[in-house]
Design an enzyme around this catalytic site. Sequence first.
Site, mmCIF file in Angstrom:
data_model
loop_
_atom_site.group_PDB
_atom_site.id
_atom_site.type_symbol
_atom_site.label_atom_id
_atom_site.label_comp_id
_atom_site.label_asym_id
_atom_site.label_seq_id
_atom_site.Cartn_x
_atom_site.Cartn_y
_atom_site.Cartn_z
ATOM 1 N N PHE A 106 -23.087 31.849 4.200
ATOM 2 C CA PHE A 106 -23.280 30.407 4.356
ATOM 3 C C PHE A 106 -22.504 29.609 3.312
ATOM 4 O O PHE A 106 -22.204 28.445 3.515
ATOM 5 C CB PHE A 106 -24.774 30.049 4.310
ATOM 6 C CG PHE A 106 -25.297 29.705 2.950
ATOM 7 C CD1 PHE A 106 -25.729 30.685 2.074
ATOM 8 C CD2 PHE A 106 -25.340 28.384 2.526
ATOM 9 C CE1 PHE A 106 -26.206 30.360 0.806
ATOM 10 C CE2 PHE A 106 -25.818 28.047 1.261
ATOM 11 C CZ PHE A 106 -26.243 29.046 0.405
ATOM 12 N N LYS A 107 -22.147 30.255 2.201
ATOM 13 C CA LYS A 107 -21.417 29.533 1.155
ATOM 14 C C LYS A 107 -20.055 29.039 1.634
ATOM 15 O O LYS A 107 -19.467 28.162 1.002
ATOM 16 C CB LYS A 107 -21.276 30.407 -0.083
ATOM 17 C CG LYS A 107 -22.607 30.597 -0.797
ATOM 18 C CD LYS A 107 -22.469 31.188 -2.189
ATOM 19 C CE LYS A 107 -23.793 31.203 -2.922
ATOM 20 N NZ LYS A 107 -24.760 32.161 -2.344
ATOM 21 N N ASP A 108 -19.570 29.579 2.744
ATOM 22 C CA ASP A 108 -18.320 29.070 3.314
ATOM 23 C C ASP A 108 -18.406 27.577 3.623
ATOM 24 O O ASP A 108 -17.428 26.853 3.449
ATOM 25 C CB ASP A 108 -17.987 29.810 4.623
ATOM 26 C CG ASP A 108 -17.397 31.199 4.374
ATOM 27 O OD1 ASP A 108 -16.674 31.371 3.367
ATOM 28 O OD2 ASP A 108 -17.652 32.105 5.193
ATOM 29 N N ALA A 111 -18.172 25.607 0.292
ATOM 30 C CA ALA A 111 -16.899 25.847 -0.392
ATOM 31 C C ALA A 111 -15.724 25.227 0.378
ATOM 32 O O ALA A 111 -14.816 24.654 -0.218
ATOM 33 C CB ALA A 111 -16.679 27.347 -0.584
#
Length: 433
Positions: A106-108, A111
């Site tokens: 999910f950090k995509d 970021a």
Amino acid sequence: MKYYNLKNKSKMVSLKEAVLTGIQGSDGLFMPEFIPQLDARFIENIHQHSLQEIAFEVAKLFLNEDVAEREIQSIVKDALNFEIPLVHLHDNVYTLELFHGPTLAFKDVGARFMARLFAYFLKDDNQQIHILVATSGDTGSAVAHAFWNVPNISVTILYPSGKVSLLQEKQLTTLGGNIKALEIEGTFDDCQRMVKQAFADSDLQANINLASANSINLARLIPQSFYYFWAYAQYVEKHGKSEVSICVPSGNFGNLTAGLFAKRMGLPFHQFIAATNANDVVPQYLSTGTYTPRPSQQTISNAMDVGNPSNFSRIMELYNCDNEAVKQDIVGYAFTDNATRTTMKDVYEKFNYTLDPHGAVGYAAVEVYQKANPNVACIFFETAHPAKFGDVVQDATGISPFIPERLSSLVDKEKVAIKMKADYELLKGYLLQ
Ligand SMILES: *Cc1c(COP(=O)(O)O)cnc(C)c1O
């Protein structure tokens, strides 16, 4: 919209200043001066809109004074170029699969949005900035992929040699271009110490424009509120309107804090379920009213191994430190690694669905929550693709998870990394060359 730092509440700054101050080190806990309201009619008809349309409406409220609408549109479209589907698991339990981005976590989302906003803010200044990150695996690859080929930005990632999985290492070392990987002969703590030393080194700072892609930066927090609205939109589309709570596997509590923003903006979620592993300082706070940070403990859901979540102070700010008010909105549960493994096995056997260990903590929390609230539907976030934690999944379920093409194709790519002893002077020399 203006923003203030939790350390100095009287000084309002622009989004650009908040975001760019945030990248200079650790002092990045900014808050919006107020939580904007999303148009009630838009929320009423939200199921008729796409993810990009929803994200644009929400982003405008935060970015309007700093970024032209046309630019917001293109940042949103570019950042959210993958699916975030709501999947029905059984009865009134759903999962929002947040792992279909380039690095399968999910950090995509945060970021990618951050990278595009940085590029926008830096474009007129003609500055070259150098992002330095230490990673134990996931954050580094999301940041590296997000900034890959972004003009005026170069990225150096430090990772501990032999302590990340083969596929994680390939994710960090095969991009090339403006992304450089340093394989540090030491631990993750060594990597982090070297990065911290670089940020404290005025001699180095005088020569290069060092920046961090810190998870507390507003540029990562704001976009995480988009998919709460999108989860609700898909739920209403599939199911119609009814009471629904959302469960967030949590570590640093950035994801959950973004959800609290969404609720204040008008999103009608019933409650938030904070799910943690053994690092349970927030569930403890919710049951005792006392917040006692402590050193983090290693678990199989390692992206949530945080003993003193930096977003806790944002939550306190949102609720004016009113414990009763916090407890009305947030319910917390913590699970051991054994409970997490059992959940992965049960869900695989009963519903033929493979959870990653972080999502499994979320599912376990939903099970407990629904015992007390059987009529409230629940959506939990699946924050990483199970293939990223293949060994843990295999160990728990006996099955090794399907590996998507964009991960498996990395196996044949050549790793390019510079090996370095865990010595700050070597890092400094490298950065200055
Ligand atoms: C970072 C991360 C989390 C925790 O998110 P926070 O915003 O830090 O609470 C959960 N799951 C995965 C897979 C992560 O990478």
